[in-house]
Design a protein around this motif. Structure first.
Motif, PDB file in Angstrom:
ATOM      1  N   ALA A  12       0.844  -1.193   0.000  1.00  0.00           N
ATOM      2  CA  ALA A  12       0.000   0.000   0.000  1.00  0.00           C
ATOM      3  C   ALA A  12       0.878   1.242   0.000  1.00  0.00           C
ATOM      4  O   ALA A  12       1.988   1.228   0.534  1.00  0.00           O
ATOM      5  CB  ALA A  12      -0.902  -0.003   1.232  1.00  0.00           C
ATOM      6  N   PRO A  13       0.391   2.313  -0.602  1.00  0.00           N
ATOM      7  CA  PRO A  13       1.158   3.565  -0.553  1.00  0.00           C
ATOM      8  C   PRO A  13       1.236   4.085   0.872  1.00  0.00           C
ATOM      9  O   PRO A  13       0.384   3.789   1.706  1.00  0.00           O
ATOM     10  CB  PRO A  13       0.337   4.496  -1.455  1.00  0.00           C
ATOM     11  N   ALA A  14       2.267   4.865   1.133  1.00  0.00           N
ATOM     12  CA  ALA A  14       2.422   5.438   2.470  1.00  0.00           C
ATOM     13  C   ALA A  14       1.239   6.341   2.781  1.00  0.00           C
ATOM     14  O   ALA A  14       0.798   7.126   1.926  1.00  0.00           O
ATOM     15  CB  ALA A  14       3.718   6.225   2.549  1.00  0.00           C
ATOM     16  N   PRO A  15       0.671   6.243   3.970  1.00  0.00           N
ATOM     17  CA  PRO A  15      -0.492   7.068   4.300  1.00  0.00           C
ATOM     18  C   PRO A  15      -0.115   8.542   4.426  1.00  0.00           C
ATOM     19  O   PRO A  15       1.020   8.889   4.764  1.00  0.00           O
ATOM     20  CB  PRO A  15      -0.954   6.508   5.645  1.00  0.00           C
ATOM     21  N   LYS A  16      -1.069   9.387   4.150  1.00  0.00           N
ATOM     22  CA  LYS A  16      -0.856  10.822   4.268  1.00  0.00           C
ATOM     23  C   LYS A  16      -0.760  11.227   5.733  1.00  0.00           C
ATOM     24  O   LYS A  16       0.047  12.083   6.109  1.00  0.00           O
ATOM     25  CB  LYS A  16      -2.017  11.552   3.590  1.00  0.00           C
ATOM     26  N   HIS A  17      -1.603  10.625   6.567  1.00  0.00           N
ATOM     27  CA  HIS A  17      -1.608  10.907   8.000  1.00  0.00           C
ATOM     28  C   HIS A  17      -1.662   9.605   8.783  1.00  0.00           C
ATOM     29  O   HIS A  17      -2.483   8.731   8.480  1.00  0.00           O
ATOM     30  CB  HIS A  17      -2.814  11.762   8.396  1.00  0.00           C
ATOM     31  N   TYR A  38     -15.574   9.959   6.084  1.00  0.00           N
ATOM     32  CA  TYR A  38     -15.434  11.214   5.335  1.00  0.00           C
ATOM     33  C   TYR A  38     -14.110  11.369   4.610  1.00  0.00           C
ATOM     34  O   TYR A  38     -13.941  12.325   3.851  1.00  0.00           O
ATOM     35  CB  TYR A  38     -15.680  12.402   6.271  1.00  0.00           C
ATOM     36  N   ALA A  39     -13.173  10.482   4.816  1.00  0.00           N
ATOM     37  CA  ALA A  39     -11.934  10.531   4.041  1.00  0.00           C
ATOM     38  C   ALA A  39     -12.233  10.096   2.611  1.00  0.00           C
ATOM     39  O   ALA A  39     -12.786   9.013   2.381  1.00  0.00           O
ATOM     40  CB  ALA A  39     -10.891   9.620   4.662  1.00  0.00           C
ATOM     41  N   LEU A  40     -11.880  10.915   1.651  1.00  0.00           N
ATOM     42  CA  LEU A  40     -12.168  10.578   0.253  1.00  0.00           C
ATOM     43  C   LEU A  40     -11.413   9.343  -0.188  1.00  0.00           C
ATOM     44  O   LEU A  40     -11.902   8.541  -0.981  1.00  0.00           O
ATOM     45  CB  LEU A  40     -11.813  11.766  -0.649  1.00  0.00           C
ATOM     46  N   ASP A  41     -10.205   9.180   0.336  1.00  0.00           N
ATOM     47  CA  ASP A  41      -9.383   8.015   0.023  1.00  0.00           C
ATOM     48  C   ASP A  41      -8.916   7.435   1.351  1.00  0.00           C
ATOM     49  O   ASP A  41      -8.044   8.007   2.010  1.00  0.00           O
ATOM     50  CB  ASP A  41      -8.194   8.412  -0.853  1.00  0.00           C
ATOM     51  N   SER A  42      -9.509   6.322   1.742  1.00  0.00           N
ATOM     52  CA  SER A  42      -9.192   5.752   3.057  1.00  0.00           C
ATOM     53  C   SER A  42      -7.724   5.345   3.179  1.00  0.00           C
ATOM     54  O   SER A  42      -7.182   5.261   4.284  1.00  0.00           O
ATOM     55  CB  SER A  42     -10.086   4.542   3.343  1.00  0.00           C
ATOM     56  N   SER A  43      -7.057   5.135   2.041  1.00  0.00           N
ATOM     57  CA  SER A  43      -5.652   4.743   2.102  1.00  0.00           C
ATOM     58  C   SER A  43      -4.761   5.894   2.571  1.00  0.00           C
ATOM     59  O   SER A  43      -3.612   5.686   2.937  1.00  0.00           O
ATOM     60  CB  SER A  43      -5.175   4.239   0.735  1.00  0.00           C
ATOM     61  N   GLU A  44      -5.298   7.111   2.556  1.00  0.00           N
ATOM     62  CA  GLU A  44      -4.505   8.255   2.992  1.00  0.00           C
ATOM     63  C   GLU A  44      -4.428   8.361   4.518  1.00  0.00           C
ATOM     64  O   GLU A  44      -3.646   9.141   5.050  1.00  0.00           O
ATOM     65  CB  GLU A  44      -5.085   9.549   2.419  1.00  0.00           C
ATOM     66  N   LEU A  45      -5.269   7.600   5.204  1.00  0.00           N
ATOM     67  CA  LEU A  45      -5.279   7.632   6.662  1.00  0.00           C
ATOM     68  C   LEU A  45      -4.897   6.269   7.221  1.00  0.00           C
ATOM     69  O   LEU A  45      -5.452   5.248   6.805  1.00  0.00           O
ATOM     70  CB  LEU A  45      -6.667   8.013   7.191  1.00  0.00           C
TER      71      LEU A  45
END
Length: 494
Positions: A12-17, A38-45
């Protein structure tokens, strides 16, 4: 121990937060649910919930849900699931006003009488905390990880410019320390860890060292420094005793209503306070009406703010509870007959925190505003905290550089509000127990304070004042606060 909802063999890509939530109770789980919805892309969290106990447990049994909280549940898509586990006022149409809270004079040997009816849209709703937790757990998305037996002890801020300190996680400047000597990294830490919040203690220890003493300490673990506990500003982070003991027990309704088929709690359809001088008994049904949540609240002389050296929660001799209500009305004695092994809780509060956010760390729920239970609002306020904070942090425009400013928005919206609700809760509690200045102050025998006016007339005035104190629950719209937070966030990007 770690419980992961799903596993993937792909990289998986590195999460944003990376968001760490300390505490797997109602506030922590609601925050996780909000972030993921509410996260548009759950992979970012990357969301990690650290629960101190071996399993997610609850403090107390019952919880009341008011219109503001139902608004949050609708936003989260959990309204139907929560409705199925709730005990609601009977035959209520949408928006219809029904009794939500009733106060009854009960500190006399003869039958009591109701003197206050607080009417609310759709009446009252109650449920077992365990049932609510199960709904929230059941809706945790795969992107959330729940770690049990992870008791947070403190956190430290890493120097992200030093590769030896941050290793291969340059975007995770917070290091969390746990009781099992393990550590974890995060960009954001949210303390949903209750009245004993290690997050709050660490936050104030660090603030005291760097702001009050103007020193720098390598770690903000509470055990590293106790000086903050004597600071006029920072000692606000310490819980204080409210001067109240509450005796709790779940009464099987079948047993109680066999004793008295016409007991008021059977048909009242609301929270009911049996009120008396210095004491009250709060009751409401939970678990589909199977149990009556019984909470006997007793004020101790000169107890408010006094040091408390005993256990905060302990089993209490049944005789101790019975002795507090010797001359009360028959319905109270019928309930006491059904109380077998009560627990005694020393009700502590966290009041007037000067701040609840520091850097990339924030507090929610009881960690920020543990309050007296007189409105049944503590759980609801925790849910509101979590929802507003979650909506802010889920915004796709936010980078790590924005996080401190975003958390400050949350604090500006929620801290003054919850501080005010805690104050009101304390004041209305004095009304229930006939201790509010300017209102009925009958003694334990049920006589009027000065004997110059009719007891019922004085109680009618008191009932009106109690009714007025409750109005914030449905006249102050929750969505107004949500919109206020959203407007401030939009202003950051103009």
């Amino acid at each position: 121990m770690s419980q992961t909802r799903s596993e993937s063999t792909s990289v998986a890509p590195a999460p944003k937060h990376r968001i760490a939530i300390s505490g797997g109770g109602i506030a922590g789980l609601t925050l996780a649910a909000t972030l993921c919805k509410y996260a548009l892309d759950s992979s970012e969290l990357e969301i990690d919930i650290y629960e101190a106990d071996p399993e997610v447990r609850t403090a107390g049994a019952g919880i009341t849900i008011w219109p503001r909280t139902w608004t949050v549940m609708r936003h989260l898509g959990l309204y139907d699931a929560m409705s199925k586990i709730a005990v609601k006022s009977e035959q209520v149409k949408q928006g219809e006003r029904k009794p939500a809270f009733v106060a009854r004079k009960a500190d006399q040997s003869e039958e009591g009488f109701n003197f206050c009816y607080v009417l609310a849209p759709s009446g009252s709703t109650t449920m077992h905390r365990r049932d609510m937790i199960d709904v929230l757990l059941g809706n945790l998305p795969p992107s959330c990880k729940l770690h049990t037996s992870k008791r947070l002890m403190g956190y430290s801020q890493l120097d992200v410019t030093d590769p030896e300190l941050v290793g291969n996680q340059p975007d995770a400047p917070l290091q969390l320390s746990f009781a099992d000597d393990s550590t974890a990294r995060a960009d954001i830490l949210i303390g949903a860890d209750g009245i004993h919040s290690a997050t709050r203690y660490a936050m104030y220890a660090d603030a005291h060292a760097t702001e009050c003493l103007r020193e720098s300490v390598p770690s903000a673990r509470p055990e590293d420094s106790k000086q903050w506990r004597d600071c006029e500003r920072c000692k606000a982070a310490l819980p204080i005793w409210s001067g109240v003991h509450s005796y709790r027990f779940l009464i099987p309704t079948e047993e109680l209503y066999t004793l008295n088929p016409f007991h008021t709690t059977r048909s009242i359809g609301s929270v009911l306070s049996y009120s008396g001088k210095y004491q009250q008994v709060i009751t409401y049904q939970i678990s589909g009406g199977k149990y009556l949540n019984f909470v006997a609240v007793c004020r101790e002389p000169n107890g408010d703010g006094a040091p408390y050296d005993g256990k905060w929660v302990a089993e209490a001799p049944r005789e101790e509870l019975l002795s507090r209500f010797t001359h009360w009305e028959p319905e109270v004695h019928q309930m006491l007959q059904c109380v077998k092994q009560p627990t005694r809780w020393a009700v502590h509060v966290v009041e007037n925190l000067p701040f609840a956010v520091r850097g990339s760390v924030a507090l929610v729920g009881d960690a920020m505003h543990a309050m007296t239970p007189n409105f049944g609002a503590g759980g609801g306020q925790a849910i509101e905290d979590a929802y507003i904070l979650g909506r802010l942090l889920a915004d796709p425009r936010i980078t790590r550089a924005h996080i401190p400013a975003v958390l400050q928005i949350y604090e500006r919206v929620r801290l003054p509000f919850t501080t005010d609700i805690a104050r009101r809760a304390r004041e209305v509690g004095l009304m229930y127990e006939f201790n509010a200045p300017g209102y009925y102050a009958g003694d334990a025998s049920g006589q009027a304070g000065d004997g110059s006016r009719d007891v019922r007339e004085e109680l009618e005035e008191l009932g009106k004042a109690i009714h007025e104190m409750w109005q914030w629950q449905w006249t102050l719209e929750f969505d107004e606060q949500r919109k206020e937070a959203a407007r401030e966030l939009d202003g950051m990007f103009r």
